[in-house]
Structures are given as structure tokens and as C-alpha cells.
Scaffold this motif. Structure first.
Motif, mmCIF file in Angstrom:
data_model
loop_
_atom_site.group_PDB
_atom_site.id
_atom_site.type_symbol
_atom_site.label_atom_id
_atom_site.label_comp_id
_atom_site.label_asym_id
_atom_site.label_seq_id
_atom_site.Cartn_x
_atom_site.Cartn_y
_atom_site.Cartn_z
ATOM 1 N N GLU A 1 0.824 -1.061 -0.106
ATOM 2 C CA GLU A 1 0.128 0.030 -0.016
ATOM 3 C C GLU A 1 0.807 1.278 -0.016
ATOM 4 O O GLU A 1 0.538 2.210 -0.697
ATOM 5 C CB GLU A 1 -0.979 0.108 1.237
ATOM 6 C CG GLU A 1 -2.358 -0.989 0.909
ATOM 7 C CD GLU A 1 -2.947 -0.415 -0.380
ATOM 8 O OE1 GLU A 1 -3.239 0.787 -0.589
ATOM 9 O OE2 GLU A 1 -3.460 -1.408 -1.182
ATOM 10 N N GLN A 2 2.356 1.315 0.656
ATOM 11 C CA GLN A 2 2.853 2.424 0.825
ATOM 12 C C GLN A 2 3.584 2.617 -0.583
ATOM 13 O O GLN A 2 3.510 3.805 -1.143
ATOM 14 C CB GLN A 2 3.983 2.073 1.666
ATOM 15 C CG GLN A 2 3.558 2.257 3.306
ATOM 16 C CD GLN A 2 4.657 1.945 4.104
ATOM 17 O OE1 GLN A 2 5.734 1.681 3.771
ATOM 18 N NE2 GLN A 2 4.382 1.737 5.420
ATOM 19 N N VAL A 3 3.745 1.568 -1.412
ATOM 20 C CA VAL A 3 4.488 1.454 -2.711
ATOM 21 C C VAL A 3 3.294 2.157 -3.678
ATOM 22 O O VAL A 3 3.411 3.127 -4.279
ATOM 23 C CB VAL A 3 4.748 0.015 -3.066
ATOM 24 C CG1 VAL A 3 4.954 0.205 -4.603
ATOM 25 C CG2 VAL A 3 6.028 -0.416 -2.430
ATOM 26 N N TYR A 4 2.081 1.638 -3.527
ATOM 27 C CA TYR A 4 1.111 2.231 -4.402
ATOM 28 C C TYR A 4 0.668 3.652 -3.982
ATOM 29 O O TYR A 4 0.492 4.332 -4.960
ATOM 30 C CB TYR A 4 -0.311 1.355 -4.008
ATOM 31 C CG TYR A 4 -0.257 -0.042 -4.464
ATOM 32 C CD1 TYR A 4 0.807 -0.618 -5.462
ATOM 33 C CD2 TYR A 4 -1.089 -1.099 -3.921
ATOM 34 C CE1 TYR A 4 0.835 -2.021 -5.495
ATOM 35 C CE2 TYR A 4 -0.866 -2.218 -4.213
ATOM 36 C CZ TYR A 4 -0.039 -2.754 -4.923
ATOM 37 O OH TYR A 4 0.312 -4.066 -5.160
ATOM 38 N N GLU A 5 0.841 4.186 -2.746
ATOM 39 C CA GLU A 5 0.650 5.581 -2.653
ATOM 40 C C GLU A 5 1.613 6.383 -3.385
ATOM 41 O O GLU A 5 1.220 7.443 -3.900
ATOM 42 C CB GLU A 5 0.952 5.629 -1.126
ATOM 43 C CG GLU A 5 -0.698 5.409 -0.425
ATOM 44 C CD GLU A 5 -0.467 5.417 1.243
ATOM 45 O OE1 GLU A 5 0.283 6.489 1.498
ATOM 46 O OE2 GLU A 5 -0.942 4.754 1.999
ATOM 47 N N ALA B 1 -5.487 -3.196 -6.974
ATOM 48 C CA ALA B 1 -5.393 -2.441 -6.100
ATOM 49 C C ALA B 1 -6.349 -1.011 -6.471
ATOM 50 O O ALA B 1 -6.582 -0.826 -7.733
ATOM 51 C CB ALA B 1 -4.101 -1.515 -5.721
ATOM 52 N N HIS B 2 -7.305 -0.773 -5.364
ATOM 53 C CA HIS B 2 -8.178 0.452 -5.577
ATOM 54 C C HIS B 2 -7.803 1.674 -4.623
ATOM 55 O O HIS B 2 -7.572 1.121 -3.230
ATOM 56 C CB HIS B 2 -9.508 0.001 -5.509
ATOM 57 C CG HIS B 2 -9.973 -1.067 -6.400
ATOM 58 N ND1 HIS B 2 -10.205 -0.474 -7.802
ATOM 59 C CD2 HIS B 2 -10.161 -2.425 -6.426
ATOM 60 C CE1 HIS B 2 -10.544 -1.612 -8.391
ATOM 61 N NE2 HIS B 2 -10.422 -2.860 -7.677
ATOM 62 N N PRO B 3 -7.713 2.924 -4.887
ATOM 63 C CA PRO B 3 -7.799 3.507 -6.562
ATOM 64 C C PRO B 3 -6.850 2.807 -7.261
ATOM 65 O O PRO B 3 -5.842 2.221 -6.634
ATOM 66 C CB PRO B 3 -7.626 4.787 -6.217
ATOM 67 C CG PRO B 3 -7.327 5.083 -4.908
ATOM 68 C CD PRO B 3 -7.481 3.977 -4.264
ATOM 69 N N LYS B 4 -6.851 3.131 -8.314
ATOM 70 C CA LYS B 4 -6.008 2.516 -9.445
ATOM 71 C C LYS B 4 -4.585 3.075 -9.306
ATOM 72 O O LYS B 4 -4.246 4.179 -8.847
ATOM 73 C CB LYS B 4 -6.436 2.986 -10.876
ATOM 74 C CG LYS B 4 -5.920 2.253 -12.057
ATOM 75 C CD LYS B 4 -6.357 2.706 -13.478
ATOM 76 C CE LYS B 4 -5.772 2.102 -14.583
ATOM 77 N NZ LYS B 4 -6.202 2.442 -15.889
ATOM 78 N N VAL B 5 -3.634 2.131 -9.436
ATOM 79 C CA VAL B 5 -2.302 2.290 -9.698
ATOM 80 C C VAL B 5 -1.512 2.374 -10.920
ATOM 81 O O VAL B 5 -1.724 1.423 -11.585
ATOM 82 C CB VAL B 5 -1.419 1.162 -8.534
ATOM 83 C CG1 VAL B 5 0.119 1.497 -8.657
ATOM 84 C CG2 VAL B 5 -2.102 1.201 -7.393
#
Length: 109
Positions: free
Chosen positions: A7-11, A50-54
Motif C-alpha cells: 500500500e505504501q508503494v501504491y501511494e 488495487a483501488h484506487p488504480k495504480v
């Protein structure tokens, strides 16, 4: 799967502007885990769910190579998405990589 790290990566990945790319290592370094670029790559493998989209297509290796393209269906989709944003790719490598490189350490910290 390390959901919190992913999740941190996706952010971070969600912050990459259209027309720009970053590297697995740059994301890892921005998270204080400089030696975890491979884990960032693993996270990108699951980014589609993942949501929201990455925008996983904007993450390449440290030389600008589209090493993650085989996780797209079809593999050419990664290059097509970059092309649609104005990023030129030739022989599976981002042209003018240094010019379009987005460094999260400089841009968000």
C-alpha cells in the motif's frame, strides 16, 4: 504478501504524473527501504487489483527498461500506456529516461 508495504508503494506510484516514470529503486528509497526494489517490483505485479488504480506502467527499472511488461496483458500494453502519455519507448527502454524520470525523494519530500 506484505500488504502494508504494498500500500505504501501504491501511494507513491499514484503520485507519478502522466508522462513521467520512476524506478522500483526510487520508490524503495523513498520508503526508507533502499534495498527493497525487488519488493516494489512484487508489489507492482499485484497493482492491477488495487483501488484506487495504480499506474504501474510508470514504474520501470533503474535503466529505464520495461522489465515489468510481462505482468501486463498483453505485454505490449505497458508500452502502449506510456506512449499514450507521451513517453517514448524504443527497444523496451524509455527514451530520454533522465528527462522523464520522476524522483519521489525530490518531488514529494
Amino acid at each position: 504478501m506484505n500488504t502494508n508495504f504494498y500500500e505504501q508503494v501504491y501511494e507513491i506510484a499514484r503520485l507519478i504524473p502522466k508522462g513521467r516514470v520512476t524506478s522500483y529503486g526510487a520508490i524503495a528509497k523513498s520508503l526508507g527501504a533502499a534495498k527493497s526494489s525487488r519488493m516494489v517490483g512484487y508489489a507492482m505485479r499485484y497493482a492491477e487489483a488495487a483501488h484506487p488504480k495504480v499506474p504501474a506502467h510508470r514504474v520501470v527499472n533503474s535503466s529505464g527498461l520495461l522489465t515489468g511488461k510481462f505482468h501486463f496483458n498483453p505485454p505490449e500494453r505497458m508500452e502502449e500506456q506510456l506512449f499514450n502519455e507521451g513517453v517514448v519507448v524504443k527497444d523496451n527502454k524509455v527514451v530520454n529516461f533522465k528527462k522523464v524520470f520522476w524522483n519521489p525523494m525530490e518531488e514529494i519530500f
